[in-house]
Design a protein around this motif. Structure first.
Motif: not given
Length: 198
Positions: A86-103
């Motif tokens: 679950v931690r791994a999924l949260l890490d990936l989700l946070s990185l995806a949101v970060l990429a989207f925002f800075f995109g």
């Protein structure tokens, strides 16, 4: 992948050093400007403008270094209490949101750079700097950060699908207090070793 990551780390390190140097120079200019203003009633002109450029450029390039060293702030109250997967999924989700925002930020930053280029915009201060130069450096830092975020997201997904959660946590996971303490110990040992050599 490892070679690409080491190239990205080198670029991020150089960008953060250059950004830090810009901030240092800008702070020195501001100090000189303030001193001259209060002692001799003269001003350098444009010191505040240059410090603004330095802050924007230094921040944009510093984001990548912070991401690679996992120095960004995360609230991990729930994170530390869930299972590793679950931690791994949260890490990936946070990185995806970060990429989207800075995109999105980079997309709008490109619009600013293009408009300055098309209209040959200059600053309104005494130095009349062409705005496209600092804006292009700022934009380049943002684009590199988005590319790095997507690269780490891809590496994280590969690590998740291969079951290599330790690599995923090392790349994009939130640092634990133990990790931070171990890093400090290593840094102190390196400092002592360097002193002994000198």
């Amino acid at each position: 992948m490892l070679r690409l990551q080491s190239v990205a780390e080198g670029i991020a390190r150089a960008g953060s050093i250059a950004g830090g140097a810009l901030l240092l120079i800008a702070s020195i200019l501001v100090c000189i400007d303030i001193t001259l203003r209060y002692t001799l009633s003269i001003t350098l002109g444009g010191a505040d403008e240059l410090s603004g450029y330095a802050l924007a450029i230094g921040s944009a390039w510093g984001f990548s270094s912070a991401l690679l060293s996992r120095s960004h702030i995360r609230i991990d109250t729930v994170y530390v209490r869930v299972r590793p997967r679950v931690r791994a999924l949260l890490d990936l989700l946070s990185l995806a949101v970060l990429a989207f925002f800075f995109g999105l930020v980079s997309w709008y930053a490109w619009g600013v750079v293009k408009q300055s280029w098309d209209s040959n915009s200059h600053s309104l201060s005494e130095i009349e700097a062409p705005l496209v130069v600092p804006q292009a450096l700022w934009f380049a830092g943002l684009v590199f950060f988005v590319a790095l975020t997507l690269f780490l997201l891809l590496r994280g997904l590969i690590a998740l699908f291969t079951g290599d959660l330790s690599t995923l946590f090392r790349l994009i996971g939130s640092k634990s207090a133990v990790d931070e303490a171990q890093e400090e110990v290593v840094n102190v040992e390196r400092a002592f070793e360097q002193e002994r050599k000198e």
